[in-house]
Every structure is written in structure tokens, then in C-alpha cells.
Scaffold this active site. Structure first.
Site, PDB file in Angstrom:
ATOM      1  N   SER A  36      28.523  44.599  55.882  1.00 29.57           N
ATOM      2  CA  SER A  36      29.170  43.286  56.033  1.00 29.57           C
ATOM      3  C   SER A  36      30.680  43.424  55.857  1.00 29.57           C
ATOM      4  CB  SER A  36      28.654  42.335  54.955  1.00 29.57           C
ATOM      5  OG  SER A  36      27.277  42.453  54.807  1.00 29.57           O
ATOM      6  N   LYS A  74      32.260  46.719  45.761  1.00 29.74           N
ATOM      7  CA  LYS A  74      31.887  45.949  46.945  1.00 29.74           C
ATOM      8  C   LYS A  74      31.467  44.548  46.515  1.00 29.74           C
ATOM      9  CE  LYS A  74      29.390  47.746  50.206  1.00 29.74           C
ATOM     10  NZ  LYS A  74      30.259  47.033  51.147  1.00 29.74           N
ATOM     11  N   GLY A  75      31.424  43.647  47.492  1.00 25.43           N
ATOM     12  CA  GLY A  75      30.984  42.290  47.185  1.00 25.43           C
ATOM     13  C   GLY A  75      32.065  41.241  47.329  1.00 25.43           C
ATOM     14  N   GLY A  76      33.261  41.676  47.777  1.00 26.49           N
ATOM     15  CA  GLY A  76      34.338  40.706  48.003  1.00 26.49           C
ATOM     16  C   GLY A  76      33.937  39.635  49.003  1.00 26.49           C
ATOM     17  N   GLY A  77      32.999  39.970  49.872  1.00 27.36           N
ATOM     18  CA  GLY A  77      32.492  39.004  50.856  1.00 27.36           C
ATOM     19  C   GLY A  77      31.130  38.440  50.479  1.00 27.36           C
ATOM     20  N   GLU A 135      23.590  44.779  50.570  1.00 26.72           N
ATOM     21  CA  GLU A 135      24.339  46.008  50.909  1.00 26.72           C
ATOM     22  C   GLU A 135      23.855  47.179  50.071  1.00 26.72           C
ATOM     23  OE1 GLU A 135      28.646  44.249  52.335  1.00 26.72           O
ATOM     24  OE2 GLU A 135      28.423  44.944  50.291  1.00 26.72           O
TER      25      GLU A 135
HETATM   26  O1  LIG Z   1      30.572  41.550  50.356  1.00 31.07           O
HETATM   27  C1  LIG Z   1      31.260  42.131  51.182  1.00 31.07           C
HETATM   28  C2  LIG Z   1      31.287  43.561  51.389  1.00 31.07           C
HETATM   29  O2  LIG Z   1      31.078  44.340  50.254  1.00 31.07           O
HETATM   30  C3  LIG Z   1      32.410  44.081  52.266  1.00 31.07           C
HETATM   31  O3  LIG Z   1      31.936  45.271  52.816  1.00 31.07           O
HETATM   32  C4  LIG Z   1      33.704  44.336  51.509  1.00 31.07           C
HETATM   33  O4  LIG Z   1      34.136  43.131  50.924  1.00 31.07           O
HETATM   34  C5  LIG Z   1      34.806  44.893  52.426  1.00 31.07           C
HETATM   35  O5  LIG Z   1      35.102  43.971  53.414  1.00 31.07           O
HETATM   36  P1  LIG Z   1      36.301  44.168  54.441  1.00 31.07           P
HETATM   37  O6  LIG Z   1      35.899  45.245  55.371  1.00 31.07           O
HETATM   38  O7  LIG Z   1      36.432  42.832  55.109  1.00 31.07           O
HETATM   39  O8  LIG Z   1      37.502  44.516  53.642  1.00 31.07           O
END
Ligand SMILES: O=C[C@H](O)[C@H](O)[C@H](O)COP(=O)(O)O
Length: 252
Positions: free
Chosen positions: A48, A115-118, A124
Site C-alpha cells: 500500500s 510502516k503504517g503511515g497510510g 501488510e
Molecule cells: O500504511 C501504509 C504503508 O505502510 C505504506 O507502505 C507506507 O506508509 C509508505 O507509503 P508511501 O510509499 O506513500 O511513502
């Protein structure tokens, strides 16, 4: 089969250099690790976030994509699989995955991740830990000079059962958090963010994390915690970083 694909240097740069950095990391990760020549069914995990969008795009360009079954890590990832014309599978049907690609919020010098910012960390981790090979794709901002908690300042994302949030917040302070908050939807939603698993998320700031394995174990031991966003213990095999100059670097 990769020779039939447009190579990354043949593509025009994207208008935002950060997006170009994400794209080069993801395309290179797929080009160098995907079992391109496979003739039988290949089970692939799709993560994600905004970087893995380009990994799904690249996999979707492969001429033998009808052979792949893609396992999502949440709603956004499921849409990515569908939008790129790939076959969708469920982790319950395919608990053994050949290779998975996913983004990260921070990567330390030992390939531990936050991870987990989204808000997608639980599925995941389920997919990553079920994969023989787990490849991280990220832009240059995600690299920590040493420990986690240096480049990513928003805290460790922790998925909790909703009714337990107050208890877990108290326990996180006892474990040494300097700040712990339930993630809010902000202008997009009044009240807390609700994950794809109908849980809440807590972001807990522990400052610089020198022992992410111990911190993960301690948090995981709290009643109410479903999973942490600390991906440790050698779960990631290799990371691809898109650099600001249009090149890429790797870490393994
Ligand atoms: O919950 C979200 C996930 O761990 C994402 O893979 C993570 O936040 C990185 O996202 P991005 O590629 O948008 O920086």
C-alpha cells in the site's frame, strides 16, 4: 521478457521529481526481482501507499501478467491490482507468497522498517511475513542514517482494537513513549481513522529506536494491540531507493 518493456531511462521524467524517484525505485525493484520468465502461477503480494503504485504499474506491464495472482494488503492495494488488469487473490487462498513489494515510512541501516503511515500495517505485515522475498520500494527521504525514529518523526503506528485505546495509550507511556495519540481523520473524517480491519491506530513516539525488535515485542505484549508498524527480524530482503538525481540505490 523485460526487453519488451520500455526501460526506465526511456521514459519521460514525471513533473514532480519525487514521483520520478518513487517510480525509478519501484520499476527497478520489479525489473530486478520479479520472476519474469515464470510460466506457471506466481503469487505476488502488492503493498500500500504512493510508491508501490509504480510497482503495480510495472507488474501490470508484463506480458505474462495473466500468470500472476496478486494478494492485496488493503482496499487501496486491491484497487491497484484491479486497475492494472491483474488477477486478484486472497491471502486465505494463498497463504504462501513468492514475492511481495511494498513501501516504507522509514528504513534503518539494518533494514528494519517503520510502516503504517497510510494505516495499512496489519495486512501488510501478514503479506510480508508470508512472502519468500519481501522487497521495499521508497524514495530517498525514507533512509535513516542509523536508527528508526530519526527520519520518520510521526511515531510508530500501532493498530489496536477500538475499545482498548485508552488502556493502550497509558501502557505505551509506561513503555517510554514521549507522545502517543489516536490517529484522527482530520478534515477527511471527524473522529479517529478506522483501518481496513475496523480498528484504531495509535501513533507512539519513542524518539530514536536503538532496539526495534525489543520495542516491537514489548508493544505486541500489550492487551488490545493487534500489530505494530515495526517490521523487524529480517523480514525485508532488499530495499530500493529512488534518489533525487534520478538514480537509484539499494540496501540488503
Ligand atoms: O500504511 C501504509 C504503508 O505502510 C505504506 O507502505 C507506507 O506508509 C509508505 O507509503 P508511501 O510509499 O506513500 O511513502
Amino acid at each position: 521478457m523485460t526487453s519488451k518493456l520500455k526501460q526506465i531511462h526511456e521514459l519521460p521524467p514525471l513533473s514532480d521529481p519525487l514521483e520520478s524517484a518513487k517510480r525509478v525505485a519501484a520499476y527497478k525493484a520489479v525489473d530486478e526481482n520479479f520472476p519474469h520468465e515464470a510460466t506457471g502461477e506466481v503469487v505476488v503480494g502488492i503493498g500500500s501507499g504512493s510508491t508501490v503504485v509504480y510497482a503495480a504499474e510495472r507488474i501490470g506491464q508484463l506480458p505474462n501478467k495473466a500468470n500472476f495472482v496478486c494478494i492485496p494488503t488493503g482496499f487501496q492495494s486491491q484497487q491497484l491490482i484491479i486497475d492494472n488488469g491483474m488477477k486478484l487473490g486472497r491471502i486465505e487462498q494463498y497463504p504462501e507468497i513468492e514475492i511481495a513489494f511494498d513501501g516504507a515510512d522509514e528504513v534503518d541501516y539494518q533494514l528494519n522498517l517503520i510502516k503504517g503511515g497510510g494505516a495499512c500495517l496489519f495486512q501488510e505485515k501478514l503479506v510480508a511475513s508470508s512472502s519468500k522475498k519481501f522487497i521495499v520500494v521508497a524514495d530517498f527521504r525514507k533512509k535513516s542514517p542509523k536508527h528508526l525514529g530519526v527520519a520518520w518523526k510521526k511515531g510508530v503506528p500501532i493498530e489496536v482494537v477500538p475499545v482498548s485505546y485508552a488502556r493502550v495509550l497509558k501502557d505505551l507511556y509506561k513503555l517510554g513513549a514521549v507522545k502517543a495519540i489516536v490517529r484522527q481523520g482530520g478534515s477527511a473524517k471527524a473522529g479517529p481513522v478506522v483501518t481496513d480491519n475496523n480498528n484504531f491506530l495509535i501513533d507512539a513516539d519513542f524518539g530514536e529506536i536503538s532496539n526495534p525488535q525489543k520495542l516491537h515485542n514489548d508493544i505486541k505484549g500489550l492487551v488490545g494491540v493487534v500489530e505494530t508498524g515495526l517490521f523487524v527480524n529480517g523480514i525485508a530482503n532488499k530495499a530500493y531507493f529512488g534518489e533525487s538525481n534520478g538514480e537509484f540505490t539499494t540496501q540488503e
